[in-house]
Enzyme design. Structure first.
Site, PDB file in Angstrom:
ATOM      1  N   HIS A 199       0.803  -1.412   0.064  1.00  0.00           N
ATOM      2  CA  HIS A 199       0.000  -0.049   0.024  1.00  0.00           C
ATOM      3  C   HIS A 199       0.967   1.181   0.150  1.00  0.00           C
ATOM      4  O   HIS A 199       2.030   1.241   0.343  1.00  0.00           O
ATOM      5  CB  HIS A 199      -0.920  -0.024   1.275  1.00  0.00           C
ATOM      6  CG  HIS A 199      -0.249  -0.002   2.443  1.00  0.00           C
ATOM      7  ND1 HIS A 199       0.301   1.162   3.054  1.00  0.00           N
ATOM      8  CD2 HIS A 199      -0.220  -0.903   3.647  1.00  0.00           C
ATOM      9  CE1 HIS A 199       0.856   1.138   4.268  1.00  0.00           C
ATOM     10  NE2 HIS A 199       0.307  -0.452   4.520  1.00  0.00           N
ATOM     11  N   CYS A 238       2.979  -5.113   6.705  1.00  0.00           N
ATOM     12  CA  CYS A 238       2.653  -4.748   5.454  1.00  0.00           C
ATOM     13  C   CYS A 238       3.887  -4.000   4.550  1.00  0.00           C
ATOM     14  O   CYS A 238       5.000  -3.801   5.308  1.00  0.00           O
ATOM     15  CB  CYS A 238       1.904  -3.653   5.142  1.00  0.00           C
ATOM     16  SG  CYS A 238       0.065  -4.329   5.773  1.00  0.00           S
TER      17      CYS A 238
END
Length: 235
Positions: free
Chosen positions: A195, A211
């Site tokens: 992301h 992440c």
């Protein structure tokens, strides 16, 4: 929800992002570097050891938010002793590099130790992007697939995070202040994802909860090139 590696709790992927203060924004020394593919890294005159991070910078004490101040990735105002350098090291800018590995075009390869993401291209080439990765204790490895894509994703902190940080918002609409940034590519059935970020100066650091973070420009570029179902190899 599945965890990424044995014995590690899944704390919501990149939802909890720690803003590191007072440190070189690269994980390596500032010496010259040549890096074209996973496993091929050379430096000249400086150490390649990753920067040391605090043992537990994960959960600072909750503080009241000051109206009008920018919300950082942890969901609270940031109080810093001195400004963080806002310039991303040129090594972590998007580049096209040689690739001679076995993976097919369209495969994403994430080299966690070196903080690079590669998108394999035809003709022995790859696009290389700088990334932020999981902080010590939250890194992982394995093969996943892109299961979903979202533009300007919203943020809903998972229960595990809210238990530790009840001061965080229960929901945050997508937008420039959202910790997930401009785009998100979800990895399998996990809470991990590739992301964007609202803290681009942290690219090149180990700061997330697992992440893979990119600048908004880079994640938007990658998003347009990657299809749902693409393989993602994390090493």
């Amino acid at each position: 929800m599945a965890t990424a590696s044995s014995g590690r709790a899944n704390y919501g992927g990149g939802f909890i992002e720690m803003l590191m203060t007072g440190r070189d924004p690269t994980p390596m020394g500032r010496g010259g570097a040549v890096y074209n593919r996973p496993g091929a890294y050379a430096t000249y005159g400086r150490s390649t050891e990753p920067a040391a991070y605090p043992a537990d910078p994960f959960e600072p004490a909750a503080r009241p938010r000051t109206p009008g101040r920018r919300m950082a990735a942890l969901g609270e105002p940031v109080e810093m002793e001195r400004p963080i350098e806002r310039v991303i090291d040129p090594r972590f800018r998007k580049q096209e590099v040689a690739y001679d590995g076995p993976h097919k075009p369209g495969t994403i390869i994430i080299d966690t130790p070196q903080r690079f993401l590669f998108l394999v291209q035809p003709g022995g080439r790859a696009l290389r992007y700088g990334i932020g990765v999981g902080r010590p204790g939250f890194s992982w490895a394995g093969m996943k697939t892109v299961s979903r894509k979202a533009e300007w994703p919203s943020w809903t902190p998972p229960a595990e995070m809210l238990k530790r940080r009840p001061d965080l918002p229960r929901f945050m609409q997508g937008g420039p202040e959202n910790p997930l940034g401009a785009r998100a590519m979800y990895l399998g059935s996990t809470l991990y994802r590739i992301h964007g970020t609202n803290e681009p100066h942290t690219i090149g650091q180990a700061v997330s909860s697992g992440c893979i973070r990119m600048t908004n420009d880079d994640v938007t570029d990658l998003y347009e090139r990657v299809r749902v179902g693409a393989k993602v190899l994390v090493i």
